[in-house]
Design a protein around this motif. Sequence first.
Motif, PDB file in Angstrom:
ATOM      1  N   VAL A 128      -5.936   4.922  15.494  1.00  0.00           N
ATOM      2  CA  VAL A 128      -5.329   3.641  15.870  1.00  0.00           C
ATOM      3  C   VAL A 128      -5.206   2.795  14.616  1.00  0.00           C
ATOM      4  N   LEU A 129      -3.987   2.457  14.225  1.00  0.00           N
ATOM      5  CA  LEU A 129      -3.711   1.717  12.996  1.00  0.00           C
ATOM      6  C   LEU A 129      -3.029   0.404  13.344  1.00  0.00           C
ATOM      7  N   ARG A 130      -3.492  -0.668  12.736  1.00  0.00           N
ATOM      8  CA  ARG A 130      -2.861  -1.981  12.920  1.00  0.00           C
ATOM      9  C   ARG A 130      -1.855  -2.220  11.805  1.00  0.00           C
ATOM     10  N   PHE A 131      -0.637  -2.568  12.177  1.00  0.00           N
ATOM     11  CA  PHE A 131       0.412  -2.797  11.180  1.00  0.00           C
ATOM     12  C   PHE A 131       0.090  -4.064  10.392  1.00  0.00           C
ATOM     13  N   ASP A 132       0.019  -3.894   9.083  1.00  0.00           N
ATOM     14  CA  ASP A 132      -0.312  -5.008   8.205  1.00  0.00           C
ATOM     15  C   ASP A 132       0.617  -4.946   7.000  1.00  0.00           C
ATOM     16  N   PRO A 133       1.532  -5.923   6.842  1.00  0.00           N
ATOM     17  CA  PRO A 133       2.443  -5.871   5.685  1.00  0.00           C
ATOM     18  C   PRO A 133       1.713  -5.889   4.350  1.00  0.00           C
ATOM     19  N   SER A 134       0.519  -6.455   4.294  1.00  0.00           N
ATOM     20  CA  SER A 134      -0.214  -6.542   3.037  1.00  0.00           C
ATOM     21  C   SER A 134      -1.064  -5.304   2.762  1.00  0.00           C
ATOM     22  N   SER A 135      -0.942  -4.268   3.614  1.00  0.00           N
ATOM     23  CA  SER A 135      -1.759  -3.070   3.410  1.00  0.00           C
ATOM     24  C   SER A 135      -1.174  -2.120   2.371  1.00  0.00           C
ATOM     25  N   ARG A 136      -0.028  -2.450   1.817  1.00  0.00           N
ATOM     26  CA  ARG A 136       0.548  -1.592   0.782  1.00  0.00           C
ATOM     27  C   ARG A 136      -0.297  -1.692  -0.492  1.00  0.00           C
ATOM     28  N   ALA A 137      -0.082  -0.720  -1.375  1.00  0.00           N
ATOM     29  CA  ALA A 137      -0.843  -0.686  -2.621  1.00  0.00           C
ATOM     30  C   ALA A 137      -0.478  -1.885  -3.497  1.00  0.00           C
ATOM     31  N   VAL A 138      -1.491  -2.554  -4.023  1.00  0.00           N
ATOM     32  CA  VAL A 138      -1.259  -3.725  -4.881  1.00  0.00           C
ATOM     33  C   VAL A 138      -1.396  -3.391  -6.360  1.00  0.00           C
ATOM     34  N   TRP A 139      -1.963  -2.212  -6.659  1.00  0.00           N
ATOM     35  CA  TRP A 139      -2.182  -1.849  -8.064  1.00  0.00           C
ATOM     36  C   TRP A 139      -2.423  -0.352  -8.138  1.00  0.00           C
ATOM     37  N   SER A 140      -2.000   0.261  -9.215  1.00  0.00           N
ATOM     38  CA  SER A 140      -2.201   1.694  -9.393  1.00  0.00           C
ATOM     39  C   SER A 140      -2.376   1.997 -10.874  1.00  0.00           C
ATOM     40  N   VAL A 141      -3.135   3.034 -11.157  1.00  0.00           N
ATOM     41  CA  VAL A 141      -3.414   3.435 -12.528  1.00  0.00           C
ATOM     42  C   VAL A 141      -3.314   4.951 -12.612  1.00  0.00           C
ATOM     43  N   ALA A 142      -2.755   5.444 -13.729  1.00  0.00           N
ATOM     44  CA  ALA A 142      -2.604   6.877 -13.959  1.00  0.00           C
ATOM     45  C   ALA A 142      -3.690   7.353 -14.915  1.00  0.00           C
ATOM     46  N   VAL A 143      -4.268   8.512 -14.607  1.00  0.00           N
ATOM     47  CA  VAL A 143      -5.265   9.150 -15.473  1.00  0.00           C
ATOM     48  C   VAL A 143      -4.548  10.268 -16.221  1.00  0.00           C
ATOM     49  N   LEU A 144      -4.360  10.084 -17.517  1.00  0.00           N
ATOM     50  CA  LEU A 144      -3.559  11.001 -18.315  1.00  0.00           C
ATOM     51  C   LEU A 144      -4.435  11.751 -19.304  1.00  0.00           C
ATOM     52  N   PRO A 145      -4.087  13.036 -19.570  1.00  0.00           N
ATOM     53  CA  PRO A 145      -4.776  13.750 -20.646  1.00  0.00           C
ATOM     54  C   PRO A 145      -4.261  13.257 -21.996  1.00  0.00           C
ATOM     55  N   GLU A 146      -5.188  12.903 -22.866  1.00  0.00           N
ATOM     56  CA  GLU A 146      -4.819  12.357 -24.163  1.00  0.00           C
ATOM     57  C   GLU A 146      -4.582  13.493 -25.151  1.00  0.00           C
ATOM     58  N   ALA A 147      -3.751  13.220 -26.186  1.00  0.00           N
ATOM     59  CA  ALA A 147      -3.462  14.215 -27.209  1.00  0.00           C
ATOM     60  C   ALA A 147      -4.756  14.636 -27.897  1.00  0.00           C
ATOM     61  N   VAL A 148      -4.981  15.952 -27.978  1.00  0.00           N
ATOM     62  CA  VAL A 148      -6.219  16.483 -28.536  1.00  0.00           C
ATOM     63  C   VAL A 148      -6.032  16.731 -30.028  1.00  0.00           C
ATOM     64  N   PRO A 149      -6.898  16.188 -30.883  1.00  0.00           N
ATOM     65  CA  PRO A 149      -6.806  16.483 -32.317  1.00  0.00           C
ATOM     66  C   PRO A 149      -7.001  17.962 -32.586  1.00  0.00           C
TER      67      PRO A 149
END
Length: 505
Positions: A128-149
């Motif tokens: 049972v889910l209540r519809f909430d317009p503010s339930s969308r994602a407000v922030w996101s971050v990507a975890v990336l592999p960094e260049a390896v020396p």
Amino acid sequence: MWFTRVSLKNPVFATMLMLALVVLGIFSYQRLKVDQFPNIDFPVVVIVTEYPGASPEIVESEVTKKVEEGVNSIAGINSLTSRSYEGQSVVIVEFQLYVDGRKAADDVREKVAAVRPLFRDEVKDPRVLRFDPSSRAVWSVAVLPEAVPSAAGPPQGASAPSGGSAARAAASVGATSFKQPSAVELTNWADQVLKKRLENVRGVGSVTLVGGSKREINLYLNPQAMEAFGVSTEQVVNAVRNENQALPVGSVRSLEQDRVVQIDARMERPEDFGRIIVMRKGGAPIRVDQVARVSDGAQELESLALYNGQRTLLLSVQKAQDENTIEVVDGLVKAIADIRPQLPPGVKLEPIGDAARPIRVAVQNVRQTLIEGAVLTVLIVFLFLNSWRSTVITGLTLPIALIGTFWFMAMFGFTINMVTLMALSLCVGLLIDDAIVVRENIVRHVQMGKTPFRAALEGTQEIGLAVLATTLSIVAVFLPIGFMGGIIGKFFHEFGITIVAAVLI
């Protein structure tokens, strides 16, 4: 009029009253939440029920109709719609706008719980889910592999160092090089460390990991070996299930102590699965590694996240209900800044989505328009009155009324959004015209030779009822807007009440 006479005879009282409004407005402004639009509650509840492997016709007859009959008796329903898909049932219950969304969701959960025993065993528990317009994602971050020396030797064309310098160079290269984490290692770190750090930020409701590759131990059966040993698939599954578990046995009690006894038989290493005995044939044990291949790898991908065409992990953050988007995002940004020095080698964080940015831009634009309108209004008043004293006296009505309105906004639970700031922008012209009329009439009486006190008293009394009638007419126009019905009325509720509060001040 009586308040004019009281203000003239008690100037200190009138000044302190205006200062009190300003101080209360300033403190209320600091506590008001900032959002793009008013916080509106839509009383819509969605019931999602999964029935794996069932056709839409079976889903409709076995699940959808039973859910509809169960929730149809709830009071305040405006419409009831349903969708039956392959393996899934979706029932949407829309209530009247006066119904509280949380109470409606609780009523639906109660009815669905009563219907649940009527479902087949294969049907999963309804959500049972209540519809909430503010339930969308407000922030996101990507975890990336960094260049390896690179830990390779010196570039081509460069002379290799000799002696002790060569040893120091090799030690330096070995110290700076590191192994790039695999997808499974990256997922484990993001799920166990980064996700928990983000969930601890104030105002965060949930954090969803997208594109993760979790560790999974796979057993690939060998049909030829199974046929040779006479082992079935069900026997292998039962053996793995029974041997890989931790069970409580009981307790051993004595006069001195009480010991808890349990069986701890969970596998600690992947190769331990190969040693599980499936069956015994002729007294000889048949193990899993004789009929299957044990593989320590990643589970099948259920979601995929890409950043500039490169596979990555994405952590999507949803705020809790009734939380300020800007404050939540600021807390997340601070948490990321704190965790950067603790990142494992080969990992970097890149913020992707920020729902607070358009809110800041929109609110700042309206706020700038409000300030520009107030300044231009004061300049126009000066051009026509041609007196700095009259301009200052007249212009003081703007900050007193606008800042004092924030106090009423805080009492009514409003937020600083585009609608309330638009209402304050509209009030700029409405507030200053009455002050101009009153000030001009007082100046006319002063020019007739009256004392300032007598000119202020008689000038205000002369047109006081007309100004009061103008103010009340504005209130009569905008007050009904604050109590309109429907979705539009919910949006304009704060608009009408804010204008009325500013005009009455």
